[in-house]
Motif scaffolding. Structure first.
Motif, short mmCIF file in Angstrom:
data_model
loop_
_atom_site.label_atom_id
_atom_site.label_comp_id
_atom_site.label_asym_id
_atom_site.label_seq_id
_atom_site.Cartn_x
_atom_site.Cartn_y
_atom_site.Cartn_z
N SER A 127 0.82 -1.21 0.00
CA SER A 127 0.00 0.00 0.00
C SER A 127 0.85 1.26 0.00
N HIS A 162 2.08 1.48 -3.95
CA HIS A 162 1.10 1.65 -5.01
C HIS A 162 0.07 2.69 -4.61
N LYS A 163 -0.11 3.68 -5.48
CA LYS A 163 -1.00 4.80 -5.20
C LYS A 163 -2.46 4.38 -5.11
N HIS A 164 -2.85 3.34 -5.84
CA HIS A 164 -4.26 2.94 -5.86
C HIS A 164 -4.68 2.18 -4.59
N ASP A 170 -4.59 3.53 -1.48
CA ASP A 170 -4.59 4.56 -0.44
C ASP A 170 -5.52 4.21 0.72
N LYS A 222 -3.88 1.69 2.88
CA LYS A 222 -2.78 2.33 3.60
C LYS A 222 -3.30 3.13 4.78
#
Length: 100
Positions: free
Chosen positions: A66, A69-71, A73, A76
């Motif tokens: 998490s 990778h930005k997707h 969020d 995370k």
């Protein structure tokens, strides 16, 4: 620290420790739910290695995924908030242990 000392401490400080245990449980739930969201995100984006690794190891692989990778969020934010809540509850329990 013996088992008897821990039980005596728990019984004498129930009013303070029960909210900390509830707080710890809520943080653990957020951490584990965040790892499952990360696994679903990885598998949905066809990152099979990450998805299977997260399913096998939980937040240990979910948090790096998490963060990279930005997707992911939402996963995370769940895992970081869960770790913060767990940390606060453990620090508060240690402070209570030292004060009593």
């Amino acid at each position: 620290m013996t088992e008897k000392a821990f039980v005596e401490f728990y019984l004498s400080q129930q009013l303070f420790l029960m909210p900390l245990i509830i707080l710890f449980s809520a943080g653990l739930t957020m951490l584990l739910f965040g790892s499952m969201v990360a696994a679903l995100t990885a598998l949905g984006n066809r990152n099979w290695f990450w998805g299977i690794a997260i399913l096998l190891s939980g937040w240990v692989a979910g948090l790096p995924y998490s963060l990279l990778h930005k997707h992911a969020d939402y996963a995370k934010s769940l895992m970081l908030k869960g770790m913060a809540v767990i940390g606060v509850s453990l620090v508060a329990a240690c402070v209570l242990w030292l004060l009593v």
